[in-house]
Design a protein around this motif. Sequence first.
Motif, mmCIF file in Angstrom:
data_model
loop_
_atom_site.group_PDB
_atom_site.id
_atom_site.type_symbol
_atom_site.label_atom_id
_atom_site.label_comp_id
_atom_site.label_asym_id
_atom_site.label_seq_id
_atom_site.Cartn_x
_atom_site.Cartn_y
_atom_site.Cartn_z
ATOM 1 N N GLU A 1 -58.093 85.908 19.601
ATOM 2 C CA GLU A 1 -59.396 85.667 18.976
ATOM 3 C C GLU A 1 -59.232 85.146 17.554
ATOM 4 O OE1 GLU A 1 -61.648 89.230 19.207
ATOM 5 O OE2 GLU A 1 -61.833 89.201 21.399
ATOM 6 N N LYS B 1 -60.798 76.848 14.914
ATOM 7 C CA LYS B 1 -62.137 76.338 14.605
ATOM 8 C C LYS B 1 -62.269 76.025 13.123
ATOM 9 C CE LYS B 1 -64.502 78.789 18.356
ATOM 10 N NZ LYS B 1 -65.477 79.868 18.699
ATOM 11 N N GLN C 1 -58.096 81.568 17.700
ATOM 12 C CA GLN C 1 -59.193 80.650 17.988
ATOM 13 C C GLN C 1 -60.069 80.423 16.761
ATOM 14 O OE1 GLN C 1 -59.787 78.803 20.737
ATOM 15 N NE2 GLN C 1 -57.834 79.582 21.504
ATOM 16 N N GLU C 2 -60.343 81.494 16.025
ATOM 17 C CA GLU C 2 -61.133 81.358 14.792
ATOM 18 C C GLU C 2 -60.422 80.449 13.791
ATOM 19 O OE1 GLU C 2 -64.158 82.354 14.040
ATOM 20 O OE2 GLU C 2 -64.414 83.181 16.052
ATOM 21 N N ASN C 3 -59.093 80.629 13.680
ATOM 22 C CA ASN C 3 -58.321 79.778 12.766
ATOM 23 C C ASN C 3 -58.372 78.314 13.190
ATOM 24 O OD1 ASN C 3 -57.586 81.923 11.163
ATOM 25 N ND2 ASN C 3 -55.643 82.289 12.210
#
Length: 777
Positions: A534, A541, A537-539
């Motif tokens: 998670e 984005k 994925q945030e990184n």
Amino acid sequence: MNQKIMETLEFHKVKALFEPLMLTEQGAVELRELMPMTDAAKIQQAFDEVTDMAQLFVEHPRFSLGATIDIAPAMKRLDLEADLNISEILAVKKVLEVSKELVDFYQQLENVDLIQLPSLFEKIELFPHIQGSLQAINNAGFVEDFASETLTKIRRKIRESEDQIRQVLQDMLKSKSDMLTDTVLASRNGRNVLPVKNTYRNRISGVVHDISASGSTVYIEPRAVVSLNEELTHAKAEERHEISRILQELSDMLRPHSRVIRNNAWVIGHLDFIRAKHVFARTYQATIPTLSLTKDIALLNVRHPLLANPVPNDLYFKEALTAIVITGPNTGGKTIMLKTLGLTHLMAQSGLPILADKGSRVGLFHDIFADIGDEQSIEQSLSTFSSHMTHTVDILATADQDSLILFDELGAGTDPQEGASLAMAILEDLRLRGIKTMATTHYPELKAYGIETLGVENASMEFDSQSLRPTYKFMQGVPGRSNAFEIAKRLGLSTAIIKDAENMISTDSDVNHIIEKLEAQTVESRKRLDTIREVEQENLKMNRVLKKLYHEFSREKETELNKARLEAQEIVTMALAESDDILKNLNSQASLKPHQIIEAKSQLKKLAPEVVDLSKNKVLKKAKKEKAARVGDDILVTSYGQRGTLTKQLKDGRWEAQVGLIKMTLKADEFTLVKAEKAEKPKQKQVHVVKRTTGKGPKARLDLRGKRYEEAMQELDEFIDQALLNNMSQVDIIHGIGTGVIREGVTKYLRRNKQVKEFGYAPQNAGGSGATIVIFK
């Protein structure tokens, strides 16, 4: 690769997922014939094609192709010296149109790095002359009048005959109305006839074609129109013969190029198939894996493609690992994991995206074997064990180091002790031969085999003892354990009975406790891994957002700098002009040497900053490029209102165009480019651009009385164009009644014109049927 594995793993159902995404019949044929490949270079080429398509969609997210049908049978008929019919020619015409659209798209493609797709686009060949000739048949399958001069004359003759027949019959309807049962013409056997009362049948001479059921009406073709109808029938026969000759001429034109056109169709279908793969990957969150030649498999969050809500799992089948043994109770998902591994490799080796996360790796296997499900044969009197063992024997005899083997419930169907020993012996044979194997089993003896044997690893499916339901989570490295006691306790079985049962198998209790701890550690590790993913994925984005902001900032910065440079250049230019005046005055007043003046001016010019030449901007270049006419473009000839294709540009700037079977030479202002309609966009109204004529002003009325038919139609075309150019909402056309030829010509023209909203005859006090009122959209 053996056909049985395709049936066992239901590979045909996977291919069915791609069918709704196809736009062309050629692509659908390629999908139906798709089979797993064993050539690493071909598999990698297929992967690169999908990667290219993903890159292309970044710049052109609405990229699509025109729908085409399979022209292979038509091309085969051409090779056999047969002529094509209208539907086959329309299919070829569509292939050539889509070919032109793809070539135009590729020529304008910028800022995209492609590996495999350029070679496909460059294989497409264009035939502007043939495209122009095929305009003779419109998309509805109607052969246009301009297809040949002979056809034009024949159809003019047909229209004149029809008008004469209609006029004669209309006159008879008026003059003999008292003898008729109706004042409307009827049609029998393809002929216009009069509905005559039976009592007057001898009063009107002609050919009787029919009698009504009651016998009160006789349908008579008057003698006055019999000869005219014969002429009309003959003219229609000539029309059919001329159309057949035109189709033959077009077929002869296509025949020498059948191989190239067939290749164009294949390229279109292949691009469509690649596009479908990308759309599938985007829809199902699939990805293109890395191909490992050492069979080092790593499937991240892999899912079964045929399940509605599959549970994602990680599966690592490293190079040094030979076998994975999945133990545990039924209904936990063991068989699904077997099928997922096999089906994922079938998809990957077919060049398809797999349902897994980015970074996944697949191996390359020359064959995949599976023994899954109950294959008991009643006809052969074989038990379940015998059936499985027969299949296992065949697999062991055929498999080699380049094979992947999937066993479901290995050794089941016989005495547990013997079955476990047999299963271990089979796995040991495959391990020594270096053949990758995944097997499921109920036998607890295989847990120890997995722990003690090098190259073999245990695995199991997670079970929630609280809800008494399987979670379908794959736990690699953890052997399965029986949950019978816990389930029995939660279902209300006596504690004393459960304790007695535990004492009876006390030797296994310690093992179960160890397995329970391993399961807990695995669940905790999985939770941490999910958290890491998670954050990752945030990184990703955030990284994409920052890159986008950086590029926008860079563009704005360059724009502002360029403005500043332009302002500075203007200031320096003004300063240079002023300095010239000063130097002239100094030169006239003082004894300065010329070289000193030149040196001073050059130093002033150095102060001017460099300004970016915006004329070299790629976007502006592309916009200019799109406006220019090129060979192969579809055009509309303004003076005739007919479509054609540019075939050659002459030295004097004029263009050669193919309009039907006629070749024309046109100036640039005598035609307009026709934009190709995109499949995904709604159709727009086609506007015919005409040259503005000089005059006192737009006229709202056109008088065609006394004109010849051709002259009247030309004036009508020019009048309508001028009315549209001047944004008029309504006009009047006076054509008179006469023979009705010009009136019918006006009606047909207005019916074809897409800019006409509605039209009808004028009121009786304003000309009646001798005038037509036209209202534009």
